[in-house]
Design a protein around this motif. Structure first.
Motif, mmCIF file in Angstrom:
data_model
loop_
_atom_site.group_PDB
_atom_site.id
_atom_site.type_symbol
_atom_site.label_atom_id
_atom_site.label_comp_id
_atom_site.label_asym_id
_atom_site.label_seq_id
_atom_site.Cartn_x
_atom_site.Cartn_y
_atom_site.Cartn_z
ATOM 1 N N ARG A 48 -49.697 -24.611 -14.033
ATOM 2 C CA ARG A 48 -48.474 -24.345 -13.257
ATOM 3 C C ARG A 48 -47.419 -25.416 -13.529
ATOM 4 O O ARG A 48 -46.244 -25.104 -13.736
ATOM 5 C CB ARG A 48 -48.792 -24.341 -11.767
ATOM 6 N N ALA A 51 -46.037 -25.061 -17.097
ATOM 7 C CA ALA A 51 -45.173 -23.884 -17.225
ATOM 8 C C ALA A 51 -43.788 -24.195 -16.672
ATOM 9 O O ALA A 51 -42.772 -23.862 -17.288
ATOM 10 C CB ALA A 51 -45.789 -22.685 -16.512
ATOM 11 N N THR A 59 -48.169 -18.282 -23.650
ATOM 12 C CA THR A 59 -49.291 -18.935 -22.971
ATOM 13 C C THR A 59 -50.551 -18.170 -23.327
ATOM 14 O O THR A 59 -50.590 -16.939 -23.224
ATOM 15 C CB THR A 59 -49.097 -18.955 -21.439
ATOM 16 N N LEU A 81 -47.681 -16.271 -13.112
ATOM 17 C CA LEU A 81 -46.801 -16.545 -14.249
ATOM 18 C C LEU A 81 -45.923 -15.346 -14.575
ATOM 19 O O LEU A 81 -44.729 -15.497 -14.872
ATOM 20 C CB LEU A 81 -47.614 -16.952 -15.478
ATOM 21 N N TYR A 85 -42.119 -15.944 -14.610
ATOM 22 C CA TYR A 85 -41.581 -16.052 -15.972
ATOM 23 C C TYR A 85 -41.744 -14.708 -16.691
ATOM 24 O O TYR A 85 -42.613 -14.548 -17.545
ATOM 25 C CB TYR A 85 -42.308 -17.149 -16.753
ATOM 26 N N ILE A 90 -47.846 -13.591 -22.561
ATOM 27 C CA ILE A 90 -49.129 -14.074 -22.049
ATOM 28 C C ILE A 90 -50.258 -13.346 -22.758
ATOM 29 O O ILE A 90 -50.335 -12.115 -22.727
ATOM 30 C CB ILE A 90 -49.238 -13.888 -20.525
#
Length: 134
Positions: A48, A51, A59, A81, A85, A90
């Protein structure tokens, strides 16, 4: 890495609690041009923070993290996330390749779901493909 190169590079964070997996991912990712490997977060709380601090473009996230937060998992982090974002790519990376995990991750917004045992060597190819489309 110079500030100019860093500014033109896509940033990658890995989130995995295995030092062996993290080292292997670092080696693979570091060899891809146009990519800056930020590092590996071994806990959700660290992921966290990174990020927020680094705003990575990609990620790579392990599902079953051992963490300092009770009942927290990589799936919880994925949802968090994705909400915070939405443009971050991801990639879920796990040994838990059963359909229910794949479905849960993809429905929560994972861009890719990859099996550590069969897809490990595909990571650079996927990132390079994403770079071309980015």
């Amino acid at each position: 890495m110079s500030p100019e190169i860093l500014a033109s590079s896509l940033k990658v964070i890995t989130v995995d609690d295995s030092p062996v997996i993290a080292a292997r991912l670092k080696l693979m990712i570091s060899e891809i041009s146009q990519v800056y490997y930020v590092g590996n977060a071994c806990k959700i709380s660290q992921a966290r923070e990174w990020a927020e601090e680094h705003q990575p473009d990609f990620t790579i996230l392990y599902i079953h993290l051992v963490d300092d937060l009770p009942h927290a998992t990589g799936i919880n982090l994925l949802a968090e996330l994705r909400g915070k974002y939405p443009r971050m790519i991801i990639i879920m990376f796990t040994n838990l390749s059963e359909p229910q995990y794949r479905h849960a991750c993809l429905s929560l917004g994972a861009d890719y779901f990859m099996d550590k045992s069969s897809d490990f060597e595909k990571i650079p190819e996927v990132i390079e493909k994403l770079i071309l489309s980015h």
